[in-house]
Motif scaffolding. Structure first.
Motif, mmCIF file in Angstrom:
data_model
loop_
_atom_site.group_PDB
_atom_site.id
_atom_site.type_symbol
_atom_site.label_atom_id
_atom_site.label_comp_id
_atom_site.label_asym_id
_atom_site.label_seq_id
_atom_site.Cartn_x
_atom_site.Cartn_y
_atom_site.Cartn_z
ATOM 1 N N TYR A 137 0.851 -1.184 0.000
ATOM 2 C CA TYR A 137 0.000 0.000 0.000
ATOM 3 C C TYR A 137 0.889 1.237 0.000
ATOM 4 C CZ TYR A 137 -4.357 -2.449 0.826
ATOM 5 O OH TYR A 137 -5.460 -3.243 0.686
ATOM 6 N N PRO A 138 0.462 2.301 -0.668
ATOM 7 C CA PRO A 138 1.253 3.539 -0.675
ATOM 8 C C PRO A 138 1.203 4.218 0.695
ATOM 9 C CG PRO A 138 -0.824 3.869 -1.821
ATOM 10 C CD PRO A 138 -0.739 2.420 -1.478
ATOM 11 N N LYS A 139 2.186 5.049 0.931
ATOM 12 C CA LYS A 139 2.236 5.785 2.193
ATOM 13 C C LYS A 139 1.536 7.120 2.005
ATOM 14 C CE LYS A 139 6.513 3.687 3.670
ATOM 15 N NZ LYS A 139 7.878 3.880 4.131
ATOM 16 N N ASN A 140 0.215 7.124 2.146
ATOM 17 C CA ASN A 140 -0.545 8.366 2.071
ATOM 18 C C ASN A 140 -1.795 8.245 2.925
ATOM 19 O OD1 ASN A 140 -2.513 7.004 0.600
ATOM 20 N ND2 ASN A 140 -1.698 7.676 -1.363
ATOM 21 N N GLU A 141 -2.495 9.339 3.093
ATOM 22 C CA GLU A 141 -3.663 9.385 3.961
ATOM 23 C C GLU A 141 -4.884 8.685 3.347
ATOM 24 O OE1 GLU A 141 -3.715 10.471 7.112
ATOM 25 O OE2 GLU A 141 -1.554 10.713 6.847
ATOM 26 N N LEU A 142 -4.962 8.563 2.027
ATOM 27 C CA LEU A 142 -6.137 7.980 1.387
ATOM 28 C C LEU A 142 -6.307 6.502 1.688
ATOM 29 C CD1 LEU A 142 -5.993 9.659 -2.133
ATOM 30 C CD2 LEU A 142 -7.519 10.219 -0.236
ATOM 31 N N CYS A 143 -5.207 5.798 1.910
ATOM 32 C CA CYS A 143 -5.275 4.346 2.078
ATOM 33 C C CYS A 143 -5.182 3.896 3.532
ATOM 34 C CB CYS A 143 -4.153 3.681 1.285
ATOM 35 S SG CYS A 143 -4.321 3.893 -0.480
ATOM 36 N N LYS A 144 -5.269 4.810 4.480
ATOM 37 C CA LYS A 144 -5.087 4.452 5.888
ATOM 38 C C LYS A 144 -6.063 3.372 6.365
ATOM 39 C CE LYS A 144 -1.885 7.020 7.874
ATOM 40 N NZ LYS A 144 -0.606 6.454 8.063
ATOM 41 N N GLY A 145 -7.360 3.559 6.161
ATOM 42 C CA GLY A 145 -8.329 2.624 6.701
ATOM 43 C C GLY A 145 -8.814 1.576 5.734
ATOM 44 N N MET A 146 -8.263 1.530 4.533
ATOM 45 C CA MET A 146 -8.759 0.614 3.503
ATOM 46 C C MET A 146 -7.737 -0.465 3.192
ATOM 47 S SD MET A 146 -10.454 3.341 0.876
ATOM 48 C CE MET A 146 -8.859 3.889 0.283
ATOM 49 N N ARG A 147 -7.498 -1.334 4.113
ATOM 50 C CA ARG A 147 -6.523 -2.400 3.883
ATOM 51 C C ARG A 147 -7.236 -3.742 3.792
ATOM 52 N NH1 ARG A 147 -1.469 -0.686 3.963
ATOM 53 N NH2 ARG A 147 -1.127 1.323 4.893
ATOM 54 N N SER A 148 -6.828 -4.516 2.807
ATOM 55 C CA SER A 148 -7.436 -5.824 2.603
ATOM 56 C C SER A 148 -6.361 -6.792 2.140
ATOM 57 C CB SER A 148 -8.531 -5.717 1.534
ATOM 58 O OG SER A 148 -8.935 -6.984 1.128
ATOM 59 N N LYS A 149 -6.481 -8.054 2.538
ATOM 60 C CA LYS A 149 -5.522 -9.067 2.099
ATOM 61 C C LYS A 149 -5.838 -9.582 0.693
ATOM 62 C CE LYS A 149 -3.410 -11.662 5.164
ATOM 63 N NZ LYS A 149 -3.135 -12.791 6.038
ATOM 64 N N TYR A 150 -7.046 -9.307 0.191
ATOM 65 C CA TYR A 150 -7.447 -9.803 -1.123
ATOM 66 C C TYR A 150 -6.651 -9.094 -2.219
ATOM 67 C CZ TYR A 150 -10.332 -11.022 -5.105
ATOM 68 O OH TYR A 150 -10.772 -11.491 -6.316
ATOM 69 N N VAL A 151 -6.063 -9.870 -3.144
ATOM 70 C CA VAL A 151 -5.284 -9.303 -4.241
ATOM 71 C C VAL A 151 -6.144 -9.251 -5.501
ATOM 72 C CG1 VAL A 151 -3.225 -9.554 -5.675
ATOM 73 C CG2 VAL A 151 -3.136 -10.142 -3.253
ATOM 74 N N ASN A 152 -6.462 -10.397 -6.062
ATOM 75 C CA ASN A 152 -7.384 -10.507 -7.198
ATOM 76 C C ASN A 152 -7.842 -11.948 -7.321
ATOM 77 O OD1 ASN A 152 -5.452 -11.967 -8.680
ATOM 78 N ND2 ASN A 152 -4.746 -10.188 -9.802
ATOM 79 N N ARG A 153 -8.631 -12.238 -8.342
ATOM 80 C CA ARG A 153 -9.212 -13.575 -8.443
ATOM 81 C C ARG A 153 -8.194 -14.658 -8.772
ATOM 82 N NH1 ARG A 153 -12.224 -11.218 -13.251
ATOM 83 N NH2 ARG A 153 -10.843 -11.571 -14.994
ATOM 84 N N TYR A 154 -7.010 -14.298 -9.240
ATOM 85 C CA TYR A 154 -5.993 -15.290 -9.569
ATOM 86 C C TYR A 154 -5.083 -15.589 -8.381
ATOM 87 C CZ TYR A 154 -7.575 -13.899 -14.160
ATOM 88 O OH TYR A 154 -8.355 -13.602 -15.243
ATOM 89 N N ALA A 158 -3.339 -12.283 0.017
ATOM 90 C CA ALA A 158 -1.903 -12.014 0.190
ATOM 91 C C ALA A 158 -1.429 -12.683 1.463
ATOM 92 C CB ALA A 158 -1.659 -10.510 0.246
ATOM 93 N N ASP A 159 -0.173 -13.106 1.483
ATOM 94 C CA ASP A 159 0.416 -13.691 2.672
ATOM 95 C C ASP A 159 0.822 -12.606 3.668
ATOM 96 O OD1 ASP A 159 0.330 -16.470 1.838
ATOM 97 O OD2 ASP A 159 1.842 -15.897 0.358
ATOM 98 N N GLN A 160 1.166 -11.427 3.121
ATOM 99 C CA GLN A 160 1.604 -10.341 3.981
ATOM 100 C C GLN A 160 1.231 -8.998 3.345
ATOM 101 O OE1 GLN A 160 5.694 -10.697 5.012
ATOM 102 N NE2 GLN A 160 5.744 -8.812 6.189
ATOM 103 N N ILE A 161 0.869 -8.032 4.188
ATOM 104 C CA ILE A 161 0.547 -6.681 3.728
ATOM 105 C C ILE A 161 1.676 -5.755 4.138
ATOM 106 C CG2 ILE A 161 -1.046 -4.737 3.969
ATOM 107 C CD1 ILE A 161 -3.269 -6.712 4.416
ATOM 108 N N GLU A 162 2.176 -4.983 3.190
ATOM 109 C CA GLU A 162 3.282 -4.055 3.433
ATOM 110 C C GLU A 162 2.774 -2.620 3.361
ATOM 111 O OE1 GLU A 162 6.301 -5.206 4.106
ATOM 112 O OE2 GLU A 162 5.880 -7.298 3.611
ATOM 113 N N GLY A 163 3.443 -1.713 4.081
ATOM 114 C CA GLY A 163 3.085 -0.296 4.047
ATOM 115 C C GLY A 163 2.709 0.187 5.428
ATOM 116 N N ASP A 164 2.397 1.469 5.532
ATOM 117 C CA ASP A 164 2.005 2.058 6.826
ATOM 118 C C ASP A 164 0.695 1.465 7.309
ATOM 119 O OD1 ASP A 164 4.219 3.601 6.942
ATOM 120 O OD2 ASP A 164 3.251 5.439 6.252
ATOM 121 N N ALA A 165 0.633 1.185 8.573
ATOM 122 C CA ALA A 165 -0.589 0.613 9.163
ATOM 123 C C ALA A 165 -1.547 1.682 9.626
ATOM 124 C CB ALA A 165 -0.248 -0.290 10.323
#
Length: 165
Positions: A137-154, A158-165
């Motif tokens: 996830y990018p380091k910005n204010e827009l993505c702070k509360g929108m974190r999900s482990k889902y990547v896509n249908r293929y 995700a095994d791990q989420i990277e970026g600011d929590a």
């Protein structure tokens, strides 16, 4: 398909027209993961369209062969569509034919997928099973509360989420 100006606003990607959205579908990275394909659940419903003699419009419906019984389904459809008793057998035959065709197509698809998986060399298969997916996830204010482990249908989750929590 992805342009820098396309990502400028918060809801820009969500509010795209249908044809522009389809362009983004081609941007999704595809990978064949045999160990994730085994858990797929097949659809058991089929669309049925039966032409009945003496009627202008065909009878169109959806039938789920695991949840519905053909005779009960035909009885319900005859009441809904206000059909004569002479149409009962034709409607039942149309439903059975549609189910048979769907099951055959499902079986062929399953065999093709199995052949595709069997064509993968054992070393590559072992490497694909050991693959780890990281989502960034990018380091910005827009993505702070929108974190999900889902990547896509293929890739699935995700095994791990990277970026600011």
């Amino acid at each position: 398909a992805l342009g820098c100006r396309q990502r400028s606003g918060r809801g820009t990607v969500k509010n795209l027209r249908e044809e522009r959205t389809r362009m983004f579908d081609y941007c999704m990275p595809y990978i064949l993961l045999p160990h994730k394909r085994e858990g797929e659940v097949a659809d058991t419903s089929v669309d049925v369209m039966v032409e009945l003699p003496g009627r202008q419009a065909p009878v169109v419906c959806e039938f789920d062969w695991e949840m519905d019984e053909v005779d009960e389904f035909v009885d319900e459809k005859m009441q809904e569509e206000e059909l004569d008793a002479k149409h009962r057998e034709a409607l039942a035959k149309g439903v059975r034919d549609a189910v048979t065709a769907a099951k055959q197509a499902r079986k062929e698809k399953k065999l093709a997928q199995k052949a595709e998986v069997d064509a993968i060399p054992p070393a590559v298969r072992k490497a694909l099973e050991a693959i780890k997916v990281h989502k960034f996830y990018p380091k910005n204010e827009l993505c702070k509360g929108m974190r999900s482990k889902y990547v896509n249908r293929y890739y699935g989750q995700a095994d791990q989420i990277e970026g600011d929590a």
